[in-house]
Design a protein around this motif. Structure first.
Motif, short mmCIF file in Angstrom:
data_model
loop_
_atom_site.label_atom_id
_atom_site.label_comp_id
_atom_site.label_asym_id
_atom_site.label_seq_id
_atom_site.Cartn_x
_atom_site.Cartn_y
_atom_site.Cartn_z
N VAL A 335 0.73 -1.25 -0.16
CA VAL A 335 -0.10 -0.09 0.06
C VAL A 335 0.89 1.28 0.07
O VAL A 335 0.63 2.02 -0.64
CB VAL A 335 -1.08 0.00 1.26
N SER A 336 1.78 1.14 0.95
CA SER A 336 2.68 2.27 0.91
C SER A 336 3.53 2.65 -0.38
O SER A 336 3.68 3.81 -0.88
CB SER A 336 3.73 2.27 2.04
N GLY A 337 3.85 1.55 -1.09
CA GLY A 337 4.50 1.45 -2.19
C GLY A 337 3.65 2.48 -3.39
O GLY A 337 4.04 3.12 -4.05
N PHE A 338 2.35 2.17 -3.37
CA PHE A 338 1.28 2.82 -4.40
C PHE A 338 1.19 4.33 -3.97
O PHE A 338 1.31 5.19 -4.78
CB PHE A 338 -0.17 2.31 -4.12
N ILE A 339 1.16 4.56 -2.56
CA ILE A 339 1.25 6.03 -1.99
C ILE A 339 2.48 6.54 -2.49
O ILE A 339 2.45 7.77 -3.02
CB ILE A 339 0.99 6.11 -0.50
N ALA A 340 3.75 6.06 -2.49
CA ALA A 340 4.94 6.64 -3.02
C ALA A 340 4.88 6.84 -4.21
O ALA A 340 5.51 7.89 -4.75
CB ALA A 340 5.99 5.59 -2.65
N SER A 363 9.43 7.39 14.54
CA SER A 363 8.94 6.19 14.49
C SER A 363 9.93 5.39 15.28
O SER A 363 9.59 4.52 16.09
CB SER A 363 8.63 5.65 13.24
N CYS A 364 11.33 5.43 14.88
CA CYS A 364 12.24 4.72 15.41
C CYS A 364 12.50 5.29 16.92
O CYS A 364 12.81 4.22 17.85
CB CYS A 364 13.48 4.76 14.70
N TYR A 386 4.38 -0.23 12.53
CA TYR A 386 3.81 -0.20 11.16
C TYR A 386 3.97 1.11 10.53
O TYR A 386 4.20 1.42 9.10
CB TYR A 386 2.36 -0.70 11.03
N LEU A 387 3.92 2.31 11.05
CA LEU A 387 4.20 3.47 10.62
C LEU A 387 5.76 3.64 10.10
O LEU A 387 5.89 4.28 9.31
CB LEU A 387 4.01 4.50 12.03
N PHE A 388 6.53 2.97 10.97
CA PHE A 388 7.75 2.90 10.27
C PHE A 388 7.85 2.38 8.93
O PHE A 388 8.65 2.76 7.91
CB PHE A 388 8.81 2.13 11.34
N VAL A 389 6.98 1.11 8.81
CA VAL A 389 7.16 0.53 7.52
C VAL A 389 6.58 1.53 6.50
O VAL A 389 7.23 1.71 5.27
CB VAL A 389 6.49 -0.79 7.47
N ILE A 390 5.59 2.21 6.78
CA ILE A 390 4.89 3.00 5.94
C ILE A 390 6.01 4.14 5.51
O ILE A 390 6.31 4.72 4.34
CB ILE A 390 3.76 3.90 6.35
N MET A 391 6.70 4.88 6.49
CA MET A 391 7.41 5.98 6.23
C MET A 391 8.61 5.73 5.39
O MET A 391 9.07 6.17 4.68
CB MET A 391 7.89 6.69 7.43
#
Length: 487
Positions: A335-340, A363-364, A386-391
């Motif tokens: 999903v984050s890839g599509f956002i990017a 996040s870290c 999960y926020l770290f994964v997105i960012m």
């Protein structure tokens, strides 16, 4: 650069073009076909995570249980072979071309899955993993291929599709490992890899490679196909001229090469990549930026989260199933890839890297303090993981791969990209090698403090040294890296 092409030709009508949306559709199909190869990489790299326990247990499907050393090799051999194949990928790109290089590396995965499907010997399985790793340089070849086909206006979105499909591959691997039998998963992976090779047959070569081989008429036909115009149209003529200028920059000791790109085409003696770098200040600076961003992409730490997903989630979020946590992480990566991909053209590469790295830093810090001090409930750990994964995916997980595919002149693009990806693989080996000893020495929480510091430094570096390349041609991008000489 506004070039590219794949697929069988379609005759344009009435001297103009076909349906205005048709060329975008063709480009999307081309991008999806090539990015599918990166999805296969995601499957291959995460396959050991679903078989480690099985292969080392008494109920193993192999001829004997794997030892601890063999289990470690199961996860790392593919990285070793990728390190070996990547230095040759630049040479193959320039000799075989983009299309046939992709086919060659894709065949290594077919061979690997064939070995796995017919053998239950431990050594044979490890050999297959080693063979499959030769396709690791797809992360170099595919973005270059895609970027040479698309217009500047959609180049970032199309190139970022590579990481989106890699996430799809990870997700598919987790799901197949959880719901299919061992044999069913193997045959599924084999079928998917064969399909990848067959799809490549439909593609045409990059116009840039055709031009470098002196096949200008063929290059014009490919451009015409993807722009849905006639070969004799002004659009094709302009893009051919663009290729000519980009392939023949004049270099001397007084000014950067980009400032002397002439509108007229002149045949010049071919310059080696080393001499080109020595002569070109802007190319050297572009390479430094690429290496720093790739270092940031690895040492920001998400690779560790992906490779050690289950044990990491088991320690960080003991109230949730590690398998479910891993699947959610893979879904968020997609999903984050599509956002990017959307933000790449809307916000730009530079802003995305700056602000996403800052978000990953926060996040870290929260993750590190929570795991270290246990100041809140476990759901906070899951939330910020999960926020770290997105960012990360929106920033360091995507931007460096897009930039490396578009900042180098054609003369050195293959070699420079090869150097950058090889450095990325070395950094991957280092961070994975030191992670477990580091966690043992200082604990999991403080390790995230290190990741936070890398995220912050990445943001600062991007603010001062990374130019915005959105919608720009390669000669203009090189101009951004060039600056007046002070000595």
């Amino acid at each position: 650069m506004d070039v590219g092409g794949t697929g069988p030709g379609i005759v344009a009508i009435d001297g103009g073009g076909l349906h205005p949306a048709l060329d975008k559709f063709r480009l999307i199909i081309m991008m999806m076909t090539l990015s599918y190869l990166c999805a296969l990489l995601g499957v291959m790299y995460t396959w050991p995570s679903s078989t480690l326990v099985l292969f080392s247990s008494a109920n193993t499907t192999l001829d004997r249980p794997m030892t601890e050393t063999e289990v470690a090799l199961l996860g790392s051999l593919s990285s070793i072979s990728a390190l070996i194949s990547t230095p040759f990928s630049g040479y193959l790109l320039d000799t075989l071309g983009r299309k046939y290089s992709c086919m060659l590396f894709a065949l290594s995965q077919v061979l690997a899955w064939v070995v796995v499907s017919i053998s239950y010997n431990v050594v044979a399985i490890l050999t297959a993993i080693f063979i499959s790793g030769f396709s690791g340089c797809m992360m170099l070849v595919v973005p270059i291929y895609v970027s040479e086909i698309c217009q500047e206006s959609i180049r970032g979105t199309m190139t970022s599709g590579v990481m989106v499909f890699y996430g799809f591959g990870m997700l598919a691997s987790y799901l197949m490992g959880g719901y299919l039998s061992y044999e069913a998963m193997i045959y599924s992976c084999l079928s998917m890899s064969v399909l990848g090779v067959l799809l490549l047959v439909l593609l045409k070569e990059s116009p840039l490679h055709l031009m470098r081989k002196g096949l200008e008429k063929d290059a014009a036909k490919v451009i015409a196909y993807y722009r849905s115009v006639k070969v004799t149209s002004k659009t094709v003529e302009e893009e051919i001229q663009m290729l000519r200028r980009a392939m023949n920059p004049e270099l001397d000791d007084l000014t950067p090469e980009v400032e002397k790109l002439k509108p007229e085409f002149k045949e010049k003696q071919k310059m080696s990549a080393w001499k080109f770098f020595k002569k070109s200040r802007s190319s050297r600076r572009a390479l430094v930026v690429a290496l720093v961003l790739y270092t940031a992409a690895i040492f920001q730490g998400l690779m560790v989260v992906q490779v050690y997903a289950e044990p990491l989630f088991a320690e960080a979020v003991p109230t949730m199933s590690p398998t479910i946590c891993s699947v959610i992480s893979a879904i968020l990566t997609v999903v984050s890839g599509f956002i990017a991909a959307f933000l790449m053209e809307w916000a730009g590469r530079r802003n995305l890297m700056i602000y996403a790295s800052l978000g990953a830093c926060v996040s870290c810090i929260v993750l590190g303090t929570q795991i270290h001090l246990h100041w809140g409930p476990h759901w906070i750990t899951a939330l910020f993981m999960y926020l770290f994964v997105i960012m990360y995916t929106c920033g360091a997980g995507t931007v460096p791969f897009v930039l490396v595919a578009e900042i180098f002149l054609p003369e050195i693009r293959s070699v420079a990209s090869m150097i950058a990806v090889e450095w990325c693989l070395i950094c991957s080996f280092v961070v994975l090698f030191v992670f477990n000893p580091l966690v043992t020495a200082v604990g999991l929480g403080p390790v995230f403090y290190f990741f936070a510091s890398v995220c912050l430094l990445s943001s600062i570096f991007s603010f001062f040294f990374v130019p915005e390349t959105k919608g720009l041609t390669v000669d203009v991008i090189q101009n951004l890296f060039a600056s007046p000489r002070k000595c």
